[in-house]
Design a protein around this motif. Structure first.
Motif: not given
Lengths: 165, 239
Positions: B204-227
């Motif tokens: 329903k939320y289109n989550v494909q893997g973990t960890p996944t983060v949404f800010f205000n419902g918008k997917l956080w697209e991280r640029k660095n793999n180290a979080f």
């Protein structure tokens, strides 16, 4: 053909023993001292309840080592071959089972194991096929040993060999 | 073939060797298995050493929002929302937790944002058990501590027997969860329906893997793999 078989049977038996025994010994040896990895690998097949799967993961490497040694030195070859063949058939069935259920795992045959990233599905499927063919070959070696357990460089000798000659 | 068959038939007198070998193989396999089980137990106990100086924080009450994929929800009604999707066994989630866990904990404790933890369980049976225990902890207002302690002892290997009922209760005991209700909840798997609901909401939320983060419902697209905490913090501030 039957002449060739008669002539080379002791060597074929030796080859089969080294093949099946060698693979079992190596596979067991690589896993025996990484028990958590082995337990996780068995659990990843999702065939048995987790606790039972873990127990098998702990015990299986030792069984493989024991069977491998018996086959290589040629002691109770026929019995060890039956057990080795049974183990291979179980492996084949387990791989077919995960394949059929669409589970993607590393077989953990020689250590490792666990789930595989879905992006590597085609590699995993190819690996399943290779594993099935390999185990099938090893099972056939075991079946040959069931019929012809006595060959070269074996501790065990047929008891009445001398009488027959 | 006839020769060989005959030979074995006549080796019936060698039954002793056969039974000796069977006995020895059984002994080797049993000893090996026991050795492995004991070794794993002591290793598990060692990993709990990390928790010996674990500091338990104040309790924080959360709600479970069934309409929102059974997420464990803190500070419902706050202006900003952070949705975090993780699996207790996922190693990358642990990386995320070690990098940004403190920041998120502060968001919750200082009531700076609505934080929803979606505890997933797609990595196997032990994820299910651990997720169930996480919901049990949430019931006792100790999700944050339990979650932190659980990631501190996360085993390298998935489904290797570490997240057993016994060990999950033990993790709880370090996180201030000693009540009988928590123990019962973990033992009986009382929260499995929530665990399933969370897992089923992934699509329903289109989550494909973990960890996944949404800010205000918008997917956080991280640029660095180290979080990187800087990147995470900046993304939160900008949301």
């Amino acid at each position: 053909m039957s002449n060739l078989q008669t002539k080379y049977q002791p060597f074929i038996t030796l080859l089969c023993r080294l093949l099946l025994g060698g693979v079992l010994l190596v596979a067991g040896g690589l896993k025996a001292f990484k028990p958590s990895e082995s337990a996780g690998a068995v659990a990843a097949y999702k065939i048995l309840p987790t606790d039972l799967a873990h127990l098998i993961g702990y015990a299986l490497p030792w069984l493989e080592i024991a069977l491998g040694i018996l086959l290589i030195i040629g002691l109770t070859t026929r019995l060890a071959a039956i057990a080795g063949t049974a183990v291979m058939i179980i492996f084949i069935a387990a791989i077919i089972s995960v394949w059929a259920r669409g589970i993607l795992i590393d077989c953990g045959c020689f250590g490792g194991g666990g789930e595989v990233d879905p992006s590597k599905a085609s590699e995993a499927h190819r690996a399943y096929l290779m594993e099935i063919l390999r185990d099938l070959g090893l099972a056939l070696s075991g079946i040959y040993l069931y019929f012809f357990p006595y060959g070269r460089l074996s501790i065990e000798k047929p008891l009445h060999n001398i009488e027959e000659q | 073939m006839a020769k060989q068959a005959k030979a074995t038939k006549s080796s019936g007198g060698d039954n002793f060797t056969r039974w000796l070998v069977i006995g020895m193989v059984t002994l080797v396999v049993a000893t090996g298995a026991i050795f492995s089980v004991v070794g794993e137990k002591s290793k598990a106990n060692e990993s709990f050493a990390i928790l010996s100086d674990f500091k338990v924080g104040p309790t924080v009450v959360s709600t479970v929002d069934d309409a929102n994929g059974a997420g464990i929800t803190f500070n419902n009604g706050a202006a900003k929302t952070v949705d975090i999707w993780e699996d207790p066994q996922c190693p990358v989630c642990n990386t995320f937790e070690q990098a940004n866990g403190e920041f998120v904990e502060d968001l919750v404790r200082a009531k700076k944002a609505k934080v929803v933890y979606h505890v997933l369980s797609f990595l196997g049976n032990e994820s299910v058990s651990a997720a169930n225990a996480a919901y049990c902890a949430a019931d006792e207002a100790r999700y944050l501590d339990f979650h932190k302690a659980m990631y501190l002892v996360q085993p390298v290997l998935e489904n290797s027997g570490f997240y057993s009922t016994e060990n999950l209760i033990k993790i709880g005991s370090y996180a201030g969860l000693t009540s009988q209700s928590f123990i019962d909840c973990v033992t009986k798997g009382s929260k499995l329906d929530k665990v399933r609901a969370a897992y089923e909401s992934m699509g329903k939320y289109n989550v494909q893997g973990t960890p996944t983060v949404f800010f205000n419902g918008k997917l956080w697209e991280r640029k660095n793999n180290a979080f990187l905490p800087e990147e995470f913090t900046a993304a939160f501030e900008a949301s």
